[in-house]
Design a protein around this motif. Sequence first.
Motif, PDB file in Angstrom:
ATOM      1  N   LEU A  29      -4.881   3.316  -9.713  1.00  0.00           N
ATOM      2  CA  LEU A  29      -4.348   2.852 -10.998  1.00  0.00           C
ATOM      3  C   LEU A  29      -4.276   3.939 -12.070  1.00  0.00           C
ATOM      4  CD1 LEU A  29      -5.801  -0.770 -11.282  1.00  0.00           C
ATOM      5  CD2 LEU A  29      -3.633   0.011 -10.311  1.00  0.00           C
ATOM      6  N   TRP A  80       5.977  -2.274  -7.779  1.00  0.00           N
ATOM      7  CA  TRP A  80       4.608  -2.468  -7.321  1.00  0.00           C
ATOM      8  C   TRP A  80       3.853  -3.422  -8.248  1.00  0.00           C
ATOM      9  CZ3 TRP A  80      -0.299  -1.166  -9.269  1.00  0.00           C
ATOM     10  CH2 TRP A  80      -1.341  -1.363  -8.358  1.00  0.00           C
ATOM     11  N   LEU A  86      -6.621  -6.920  -6.421  1.00  0.00           N
ATOM     12  CA  LEU A  86      -5.951  -5.866  -5.664  1.00  0.00           C
ATOM     13  C   LEU A  86      -6.493  -5.781  -4.247  1.00  0.00           C
ATOM     14  CD1 LEU A  86      -5.715  -2.872  -8.144  1.00  0.00           C
ATOM     15  CD2 LEU A  86      -3.835  -4.254  -7.276  1.00  0.00           C
ATOM     16  N   VAL A  93       1.885  -7.412  -7.278  1.00  0.00           N
ATOM     17  CA  VAL A  93       0.445  -7.555  -7.105  1.00  0.00           C
ATOM     18  C   VAL A  93      -0.176  -8.227  -8.320  1.00  0.00           C
ATOM     19  CG1 VAL A  93       0.269  -5.513  -5.633  1.00  0.00           C
ATOM     20  CG2 VAL A  93      -0.070  -5.286  -8.097  1.00  0.00           C
ATOM     21  N   ASP A  94      -1.397  -8.682  -8.133  1.00  0.00           N
ATOM     22  CA  ASP A  94      -2.222  -9.200  -9.210  1.00  0.00           C
ATOM     23  C   ASP A  94      -3.314  -8.165  -9.461  1.00  0.00           C
ATOM     24  OD1 ASP A  94      -4.020 -10.460 -10.864  1.00  0.00           O
ATOM     25  OD2 ASP A  94      -4.210 -12.273  -9.660  1.00  0.00           O
ATOM     26  N   LEU A  95      -3.326  -7.568 -10.639  1.00  0.00           N
ATOM     27  CA  LEU A  95      -4.292  -6.508 -10.904  1.00  0.00           C
ATOM     28  C   LEU A  95      -5.739  -7.004 -10.841  1.00  0.00           C
ATOM     29  CD1 LEU A  95      -2.690  -4.386 -13.781  1.00  0.00           C
ATOM     30  CD2 LEU A  95      -2.752  -3.934 -11.333  1.00  0.00           C
ATOM     31  N   SER A 113       0.826  -1.198   0.000  1.00  0.00           N
ATOM     32  CA  SER A 113       0.000   0.000   0.000  1.00  0.00           C
ATOM     33  C   SER A 113       0.864   1.253   0.000  1.00  0.00           C
ATOM     34  CB  SER A 113      -0.925  -0.002   1.216  1.00  0.00           C
ATOM     35  OG  SER A 113      -1.865  -1.039   1.133  1.00  0.00           O
ATOM     36  N   GLN A 118      -6.920   0.014  -3.554  1.00  0.00           N
ATOM     37  CA  GLN A 118      -5.796   0.295  -4.436  1.00  0.00           C
ATOM     38  C   GLN A 118      -6.201   0.504  -5.891  1.00  0.00           C
ATOM     39  OE1 GLN A 118      -2.251  -1.987  -3.974  1.00  0.00           O
ATOM     40  NE2 GLN A 118      -2.334  -1.965  -1.759  1.00  0.00           N
ATOM     41  N   TYR A 119      -7.363   0.008  -6.287  1.00  0.00           N
ATOM     42  CA  TYR A 119      -7.816   0.197  -7.666  1.00  0.00           C
ATOM     43  C   TYR A 119      -7.909   1.684  -8.000  1.00  0.00           C
ATOM     44  CZ  TYR A 119     -10.619  -0.285 -11.914  1.00  0.00           C
ATOM     45  OH  TYR A 119     -11.081  -0.211 -13.213  1.00  0.00           O
ATOM     46  N   ALA A 124       2.145   1.699  -3.458  1.00  0.00           N
ATOM     47  CA  ALA A 124       1.088   2.191  -4.336  1.00  0.00           C
ATOM     48  C   ALA A 124       0.920   3.692  -4.170  1.00  0.00           C
ATOM     49  CB  ALA A 124      -0.226   1.476  -4.027  1.00  0.00           C
TER      50      ALA A 124
END
Length: 369
Positions: free
Chosen positions: A44, A27, A36, A31-33, A7, A40-41, A10
């Motif tokens: 983006l 970052w 998330l 992570v796996d988009l 986090s 965190q979305y 991000a």
Amino acid sequence: MSYSTVSRLALLTAAGDERCAAAVDRWLASVDLDHLPPGQYALLPLIYSNLSRRGIDDHPWTPRLHGIYRKMWYANQLALRTVNEIVAVLASAGAPVMVVGSAALATTVYPALALRPIVPPELVVADADAVTALHTLQALGWRPEPASAHLLDAEFHAWVPGQRMVNAQAQALRIGWRVMPAAPCVELDATCRAAAVPLPLETATVTTLCPTDQLLYACLNASEGLLIALADAALLVRQTTINWPRLLEIAWRYRLGLAVLVALETLVDVLGLAVPDDVLAELRRQPVSADARCVQQIVTQAPSARSLADRTWLAWARYRRMRACNGARPGLRSFSAFLRYNHNLSSVWGIPLDLARRAFPHEAAHGAP
């Protein structure tokens, strides 16, 4: 603020740190988009902007991030169109609107509209206009989510700072009658309204919070665990003129210093944000209640990790902060009313079951005893 390393990274990339290019790569590699962590979305589009600004077009995630950026731009266009329509209708109904939060920030401090998700737009009316505004929205096809049997009750408005509304097109907005939902206080409302500034919209000019009060709003949202609020705060400090004595005075008067301090210290630590040393020193000297420490400790946990005791104490601390802000003494009867209306219960007898259901959502969803 005890954010995880991911986090923090991000946030670092979102705010455009000079080390951003390498930070973005680290970052994205971590992570796996598609899965998330919560919150965190919303960062983006900022991360895509940082990639694009540095000419990094060959990153494997760039096309995906570009698609998210374009989707956010379109969604924000629709959201602002809705804001314009609602503002006009409510003004005609005699309920002038203040626009706060994401809709105000996306069109002012962010360099491009797509960079700050407007989810949902946050509109504030005066106490006396709340029922008119709610009636008007319902007449336009908006309904409360979740459904509320108390929506038009005066006591509901006394305990709940606002209501999320949705329409048949799955659009959402938040209509409020408290300027700072995280610190609902009549006197604080008046203080913020007195310093409000114009916000030009497509079809009208409304009011919004002055930059200093926007910073307070962002810090309070950050204290509730909203990561994007820290990006808001960073941009406000970097791109606007903050009246630091005003911020300190409001933080002291309404016992909000800890939330402001934690947010600003996080930004100094993660981004190297230029916050005056004497401001941080004064915030550290301000008194902090046990309730404020309780809220700060619990909100750093993931909601799924909070026990029933945590949720009960969090509700109690928020209730006491609300009573203290409004100069009222706490009590069991008023706490029951706070829980009833904030949890949308038909009677106080549903409070224990509701707290248990919130503490164990998985078991409740599967009908476990």
